[in-house]
Design a protein around this motif. Sequence first.
Motif, PDB file in Angstrom:
ATOM      1  N   ALA A   1       0.993  -0.919  -0.198  1.00 29.90           N
ATOM      2  CA  ALA A   1       0.266   0.245   0.134  1.00 29.90           C
ATOM      3  C   ALA A   1       1.178   1.274  -0.126  1.00 29.90           C
ATOM      4  CB  ALA A   1      -1.091   0.279   0.945  1.00 29.90           C
ATOM      5  N   VAL A   2       2.047   1.142   0.728  1.00 28.88           N
ATOM      6  CA  VAL A   2       2.611   1.885   0.840  1.00 28.88           C
ATOM      7  C   VAL A   2       3.415   2.318  -0.541  1.00 28.88           C
ATOM      8  CG1 VAL A   2       5.393   3.303   1.416  1.00 28.88           C
ATOM      9  CG2 VAL A   2       3.604   2.130   2.942  1.00 28.88           C
ATOM     10  N   MET A   3       3.966   1.127  -1.733  1.00 33.66           N
ATOM     11  CA  MET A   3       4.579   1.974  -3.328  1.00 33.66           C
ATOM     12  C   MET A   3       3.573   2.833  -3.482  1.00 33.66           C
ATOM     13  SD  MET A   3       6.469  -0.787  -3.889  1.00 33.66           S
ATOM     14  CE  MET A   3       7.864  -1.307  -2.670  1.00 33.66           C
ATOM     15  N   ALA A   4       2.006   1.817  -3.802  1.00 32.50           N
ATOM     16  CA  ALA A   4       1.015   2.446  -4.552  1.00 32.50           C
ATOM     17  C   ALA A   4       0.731   3.927  -4.174  1.00 32.50           C
ATOM     18  CB  ALA A   4      -0.504   1.392  -4.304  1.00 32.50           C
ATOM     19  N   ASN A   5       0.747   3.908  -2.697  1.00 33.01           N
ATOM     20  CA  ASN A   5      -0.037   5.537  -2.668  1.00 33.01           C
ATOM     21  C   ASN A   5       1.663   6.494  -2.924  1.00 33.01           C
ATOM     22  OD1 ASN A   5      -2.597   6.003  -0.288  1.00 33.01           O
ATOM     23  ND2 ASN A   5      -1.577   4.252  -0.111  1.00 33.01           N
ATOM     24  N   LYS A   6       2.251   6.079  -2.519  1.00 33.40           N
ATOM     25  CA  LYS A   6       3.521   7.051  -3.130  1.00 33.40           C
ATOM     26  C   LYS A   6       3.575   7.060  -4.441  1.00 33.40           C
ATOM     27  CE  LYS A   6       7.977   6.978  -4.094  1.00 33.40           C
ATOM     28  NZ  LYS A   6       9.800   7.231  -3.611  1.00 33.40           N
ATOM     29  N   GLU A   7       3.201   6.391  -5.777  1.00 34.38           N
ATOM     30  CA  GLU A   7       2.846   6.714  -7.285  1.00 34.38           C
ATOM     31  C   GLU A   7       1.712   7.144  -7.438  1.00 34.38           C
ATOM     32  OE1 GLU A   7       3.651   2.351  -8.531  1.00 34.38           O
ATOM     33  OE2 GLU A   7       3.085   2.694 -10.795  1.00 34.38           O
ATOM     34  N   MET A   8       1.083   7.086  -6.575  1.00 32.83           N
ATOM     35  CA  MET A   8      -0.373   7.287  -7.201  1.00 32.83           C
ATOM     36  C   MET A   8       0.361   9.755  -6.279  1.00 32.83           C
ATOM     37  SD  MET A   8      -3.311   6.622  -4.569  1.00 32.83           S
ATOM     38  CE  MET A   8      -4.007   4.206  -5.295  1.00 32.83           C
ATOM     39  N   VAL A   9       0.668   9.789  -5.913  1.00 34.46           N
ATOM     40  CA  VAL A   9       0.722  10.990  -5.248  1.00 34.46           C
ATOM     41  C   VAL A   9       1.675  11.869  -6.565  1.00 34.46           C
ATOM     42  CG1 VAL A   9       1.613  12.983  -3.964  1.00 34.46           C
ATOM     43  CG2 VAL A   9      -0.004  10.908  -2.764  1.00 34.46           C
ATOM     44  N   ASN A  10       2.685  11.037  -7.033  1.00 39.56           N
ATOM     45  CA  ASN A  10       3.670  11.288  -7.697  1.00 39.56           C
ATOM     46  C   ASN A  10       2.845  11.851  -8.764  1.00 39.56           C
ATOM     47  OD1 ASN A  10       5.699  11.956  -6.312  1.00 39.56           O
ATOM     48  ND2 ASN A  10       6.567   9.578  -6.650  1.00 39.56           N
ATOM     49  N   VAL A  11       1.691  10.694  -9.683  1.00 40.91           N
ATOM     50  CA  VAL A  11       1.088  10.468 -10.968  1.00 40.91           C
ATOM     51  C   VAL A  11       0.043  12.237 -11.409  1.00 40.91           C
ATOM     52  CG1 VAL A  11      -0.986   9.542 -12.432  1.00 40.91           C
ATOM     53  CG2 VAL A  11       1.110   8.388 -11.542  1.00 40.91           C
ATOM     54  N   ALA A  12      -0.079  12.702  -9.796  1.00 40.75           N
ATOM     55  CA  ALA A  12      -0.748  14.012  -9.489  1.00 40.75           C
ATOM     56  C   ALA A  12      -0.312  15.346 -10.215  1.00 40.75           C
ATOM     57  CB  ALA A  12      -0.671  14.451  -8.149  1.00 40.75           C
ATOM     58  N   LEU A  13       1.234  14.797 -10.156  1.00 36.65           N
ATOM     59  CA  LEU A  13       2.726  15.586 -10.645  1.00 36.65           C
ATOM     60  C   LEU A  13       3.160  16.182 -12.378  1.00 36.65           C
ATOM     61  CD1 LEU A  13       5.173  16.767  -8.047  1.00 36.65           C
ATOM     62  CD2 LEU A  13       3.567  17.517  -8.339  1.00 36.65           C
ATOM     63  N   GLU A  14       2.238  14.494 -12.961  1.00 37.68           N
ATOM     64  CA  GLU A  14       2.454  14.890 -14.178  1.00 37.68           C
ATOM     65  C   GLU A  14       1.063  14.908 -15.369  1.00 37.68           C
ATOM     66  OE1 GLU A  14       6.373  12.471 -14.769  1.00 37.68           O
ATOM     67  OE2 GLU A  14       6.919  12.012 -13.300  1.00 37.68           O
ATOM     68  N   SER A  15       0.070  14.601 -14.387  1.00 37.50           N
ATOM     69  CA  SER A  15      -1.543  14.044 -15.292  1.00 37.50           C
ATOM     70  C   SER A  15      -2.107  15.104 -15.456  1.00 37.50           C
ATOM     71  CB  SER A  15      -1.526  12.291 -14.886  1.00 37.50           C
ATOM     72  OG  SER A  15      -1.580  13.257 -13.904  1.00 37.50           O
ATOM     73  N   THR A  16      -2.946  14.828 -15.963  1.00 37.24           N
ATOM     74  CA  THR A  16      -4.130  15.346 -15.781  1.00 37.24           C
ATOM     75  C   THR A  16      -5.017  15.062 -15.015  1.00 37.24           C
ATOM     76  OG1 THR A  16      -5.921  14.472 -16.867  1.00 37.24           O
ATOM     77  CG2 THR A  16      -4.757  16.518 -18.169  1.00 37.24           C
ATOM     78  N   LEU A  17      -5.836  16.198 -14.589  1.00 36.03           N
ATOM     79  CA  LEU A  17      -6.428  15.960 -13.114  1.00 36.03           C
ATOM     80  C   LEU A  17      -7.416  14.229 -13.844  1.00 36.03           C
ATOM     81  CD1 LEU A  17      -7.724  16.185 -10.202  1.00 36.03           C
ATOM     82  CD2 LEU A  17      -9.544  17.441 -11.071  1.00 36.03           C
ATOM     83  N   THR A  18      -7.780  14.126 -15.134  1.00 35.19           N
ATOM     84  CA  THR A  18      -8.929  13.146 -15.067  1.00 35.19           C
ATOM     85  C   THR A  18      -8.117  11.769 -15.461  1.00 35.19           C
ATOM     86  OG1 THR A  18      -9.813  14.585 -16.465  1.00 35.19           O
ATOM     87  CG2 THR A  18     -10.367  12.289 -17.197  1.00 35.19           C
ATOM     88  N   GLU A  19      -7.171  11.750 -15.866  1.00 35.92           N
ATOM     89  CA  GLU A  19      -5.877  10.996 -15.757  1.00 35.92           C
ATOM     90  C   GLU A  19      -5.593  10.402 -14.769  1.00 35.92           C
ATOM     91  OE1 GLU A  19      -4.873   8.794 -18.418  1.00 35.92           O
ATOM     92  OE2 GLU A  19      -6.631   9.434 -19.623  1.00 35.92           O
ATOM     93  N   GLY A  20      -5.237  11.644 -14.203  1.00 37.11           N
ATOM     94  CA  GLY A  20      -4.929  10.612 -12.487  1.00 37.11           C
ATOM     95  C   GLY A  20      -5.693   9.996 -11.498  1.00 37.11           C
ATOM     96  N   VAL A  21      -6.746  11.277 -11.518  1.00 38.69           N
ATOM     97  CA  VAL A  21      -7.814  10.135 -10.457  1.00 38.69           C
ATOM     98  C   VAL A  21      -8.396   8.623 -11.449  1.00 38.69           C
ATOM     99  CG1 VAL A  21     -10.079  10.212 -10.402  1.00 38.69           C
ATOM    100  CG2 VAL A  21      -9.031  12.403 -10.513  1.00 38.69           C
ATOM    101  N   ARG A  22      -8.002   8.378 -12.663  1.00 45.85           N
ATOM    102  CA  ARG A  22      -8.256   6.867 -13.457  1.00 45.85           C
ATOM    103  C   ARG A  22      -7.172   6.394 -12.955  1.00 45.85           C
ATOM    104  NH1 ARG A  22     -10.169   6.297 -18.673  1.00 45.85           N
ATOM    105  NH2 ARG A  22      -9.283   8.450 -19.566  1.00 45.85           N
TER     106      ARG A  22
END
Length: 260
Positions: free
Chosen positions: A206-227
Amino acid sequence: AETYETLLIERHADGYAVVTLNRPKALNALNSQVFADLTAFLDSVERDDTVRCIVLTGSEKAFAAGADIKEMADQSYAQMFTENFFAAGHDRITRFRKPIIAAVSGYALGGGCELAMLCDFIIASETAKFGQPEINLGVAPGIGGSQRLTRLVGKSKAMDMILTARMMDAAEAERAGLVSRVVPGERLLDEAREAAAKIAAHSPLAVMANKEMVNVALESTLTEGVRFERRLFHSLFAFEDQKEGMAAFVDKRKPDFRGR
Ligand code: CAA
């Protein structure tokens, strides 16, 4: 025991390691050896279950006063370009999948500020000073500073700091969103250790997944990030740790996460 020329490593039974930059005579200036040592250490713990979070720190006076100016001074353009200077060290840290907490006291300048921003979050001592003073040397940030500082504190403060080379103190850095917490100097390492121990007690998956998600927020649109978040969230239901975490809540007991 692990020995590195420029790092001190302390592994803790709670599942984290404290990595201390150790070039006191150069205020922890980041030379090639520091990046080689950091890379070797990250390689060695990437698949080591006993290290589930890292605290990266420096000395009381300096987290790191920048890239090593003496090492860079005589480099030619051809050498910088051919070696792809800073690329390997930068990329190794960004590829690391476990959390790294920067515990910053004193100067975090130039490459030192960039190294702190490469970490997942920054806990600062009241004495911390952040800056990107490369313009004083006739150059510019080179380990991601112009990009990460701008994302973290916004264009106006990033331009101000990078163009004037002024330093930001800990209070301003917290207001601006560069650091997550400011604590008195004597509390800095304990605060970072406690955060690392908390992270290490969670499901490492879960830690790895959570870290990866937050980092995606900096590199994607909101729609892509939420997906991306939703897909990764769903995928966590494939792990035993999800069953264990939810069962433990229902049973009013502490979860026993196995990383499976
Ligand atoms: N590289 C190499 N050596 C450094 C260094 C650096 N970035 N920063 C400090 N040092 C060395 C000093 O040369 C000095 O060595 P000597 O004792 O052999 O002279 C020693 O560390 C102690 O430093 P000072 O005597 O300068 O300490 P101070 O307390 O008077 O000042 C300071 C502290 C304000 C941080 C000052 O050291 C300073 O301005 N350092 C440089 C900061 C800087 O410009 N950083 C950006 C570097 S470029 C960069 O990082 C590029 C990039 O983005 C990729």
